[in-house]
Design a protein around this motif. Sequence first.
Motif, PDB file in Angstrom:
ATOM      1  N   PRO A  48     -17.509 -35.339  90.743  1.00 10.60           N
ATOM      2  CA  PRO A  48     -16.442 -34.605  91.452  1.00 10.60           C
ATOM      3  C   PRO A  48     -17.047 -33.859  92.647  1.00 10.60           C
ATOM      4  O   PRO A  48     -18.220 -33.482  92.602  1.00 10.60           O
ATOM      5  CB  PRO A  48     -15.949 -33.608  90.394  1.00 10.60           C
ATOM      6  N   LYS A  49     -16.219 -33.651  93.669  1.00  9.16           N
ATOM      7  CA  LYS A  49     -16.743 -32.992  94.886  1.00  9.16           C
ATOM      8  C   LYS A  49     -17.049 -31.521  94.647  1.00  9.16           C
ATOM      9  O   LYS A  49     -18.066 -31.003  95.084  1.00  9.16           O
ATOM     10  CB  LYS A  49     -15.700 -33.069  96.009  1.00  9.16           C
ATOM     11  N   GLY A  50     -16.148 -30.824  93.989  1.00 13.82           N
ATOM     12  CA  GLY A  50     -16.320 -29.372  93.809  1.00 13.82           C
ATOM     13  C   GLY A  50     -16.940 -29.051  92.472  1.00 13.82           C
ATOM     14  O   GLY A  50     -18.012 -29.550  92.130  1.00 13.82           O
ATOM     15  N   CYS A  51     -16.265 -28.221  91.687  1.00 14.53           N
ATOM     16  CA  CYS A  51     -16.771 -27.870  90.360  1.00 14.53           C
ATOM     17  C   CYS A  51     -16.849 -29.136  89.506  1.00 14.53           C
ATOM     18  O   CYS A  51     -15.891 -29.910  89.424  1.00 14.53           O
ATOM     19  CB  CYS A  51     -15.841 -26.857  89.704  1.00 14.53           C
ATOM     20  N   GLN A  52     -18.001 -29.329  88.857  1.00 13.72           N
ATOM     21  CA  GLN A  52     -18.230 -30.547  88.086  1.00 13.72           C
ATOM     22  C   GLN A  52     -17.303 -30.656  86.869  1.00 13.72           C
ATOM     23  O   GLN A  52     -17.037 -31.733  86.370  1.00 13.72           O
ATOM     24  CB  GLN A  52     -19.699 -30.600  87.621  1.00 13.72           C
ATOM     25  N   PHE A  53     -16.793 -29.511  86.407  1.00 15.18           N
ATOM     26  CA  PHE A  53     -15.931 -29.520  85.215  1.00 15.18           C
ATOM     27  C   PHE A  53     -14.458 -29.714  85.583  1.00 15.18           C
ATOM     28  O   PHE A  53     -13.602 -29.880  84.707  1.00 15.18           O
ATOM     29  CB  PHE A  53     -16.145 -28.207  84.439  1.00 15.18           C
ATOM     30  N   CYS A  54     -14.178 -29.720  86.880  1.00 13.98           N
ATOM     31  CA  CYS A  54     -12.793 -29.713  87.369  1.00 13.98           C
ATOM     32  C   CYS A  54     -11.862 -30.749  86.709  1.00 13.98           C
ATOM     33  O   CYS A  54     -10.767 -30.385  86.248  1.00 13.98           O
ATOM     34  CB  CYS A  54     -12.831 -29.870  88.889  1.00 13.98           C
ATOM     35  N   PRO A  55     -12.277 -32.029  86.606  1.00 12.01           N
ATOM     36  CA  PRO A  55     -11.329 -33.011  86.044  1.00 12.01           C
ATOM     37  C   PRO A  55     -10.937 -32.729  84.587  1.00 12.01           C
ATOM     38  O   PRO A  55      -9.944 -33.274  84.102  1.00 12.01           O
ATOM     39  CB  PRO A  55     -12.097 -34.341  86.131  1.00 12.01           C
TER      40      PRO A  55
END
Length: 336
Positions: free
Chosen positions: A292-299
């Motif tokens: 992911p582009k931003g926070c890795q946990f986002c999805p």
Amino acid sequence: MNDDVIVSVQDLHVNFYTNQRCNKALRGVSFDLKKGRILCVVGESGCSKSVTANAIMGLLPDLSRIESGSITYTGAEEPVQIEKLDRKGKDFRKLRGEEIAMIFQDPMTALNPVFTVGYQISEMLLQHKKAKNRKDAMEQSVELLRSMGISLPEQRVNEYPHQFSGGMRQRAMIAMAMACKPKVLIADEPTTALDVTIQAQIFELMLELKNTRDMSILLITHDMGVVAELADDVAVMYMGNIVESGPADQVLTNPQHPYTRALIASIPVLGRGHNQDLQPIRGSTPDPFDRPKGCQFCPRCDYATEQCQTQMPEEATVGPRHMCRCFHPIQEGGVF
Ligand SMILES: Nc1ncnc2c1ncn2[C@@H]1O[C@H](COP(=O)(O)OP(=O)(O)OP(=O)(O)O)[C@@H](O)[C@H]1O
Ligand code: SF4
Ligand SMILES: [Mg+2]
């Protein structure tokens, strides 16, 4: 650096280069292992727990390298530091065995099937000049096995690893790791392959090592239950970053990162039987080559906002020695 710190890892970046692709496995990891304490590094499979341990031990494979950051060991007379220029951590290799020892998930990584257990422990003692001769080394091996809770050590010392049960092999590996009286023990998922009773015994042994020998232990696990049992301090890791860290009582009673909370929600509580409301973490860890582009946990995060999709959160202090890397830390009290 504080006097109570024995290993300090600062802003460590490690990359793997495979098939002309680069996997940024460690992306600026910082933590301190304190003297006489157990620091648990916890996270799901593939989040780079072993890479962290191997970087400290100078055991990174050829296709990887330390890009930047530093690791400092202050237990020796002169502090030893590896930085970017010493990419394979050669200076740190000198510390292996004598100052810092490591145990692995599979004891056969450390034990050789063709030699007796006693021979292997005594070799370690002789190599590091901790024994006068083979006889002295074998006598010390017997005592080491005894102190690790192996019964009939005079007999066991002459047996081969395949004659030991899984739990005994793990104890033998710990005995070998302890042979040179290291100050730091790094344990990478040492009980994952063992049944729960034996697992509990090995953890008991670790607590004893901490309490009686003032060992500093870096314990790697994917199990928050283990953290709750053993950790003085905890570092929660996700996709090559530490996302939350601090004293275990703080982090467990007042977790602020959604990932930490999710890990805690997935632990079964002893005595509550089978009807527990366990919540597995939604989704799975992303492909390290397609992050992911931003926070890795986002999805996988229920609290994600637009900002989380494009920006990477920085570390922020959320309590005494308590750090969290999230734009929207959860402050609504504990889950325990
Ligand atoms: N020898 C290797 N070659 C290529 N990539 C590797 C190697 N070792 C680790 N990696 C990569 O580094 C990342 C972290 O792996 P690591 O083994 O440290 O995870 P882990 O947290 O220890 O997982 P587990 O709980 O399964 O042991 C992964 O993306 C993995 O693919
Ligand atoms: S930064 Fe956003 S996506 Fe990442 S854990 Fe925090 S709330 Fe969730
Ligand atoms: Mg691992």
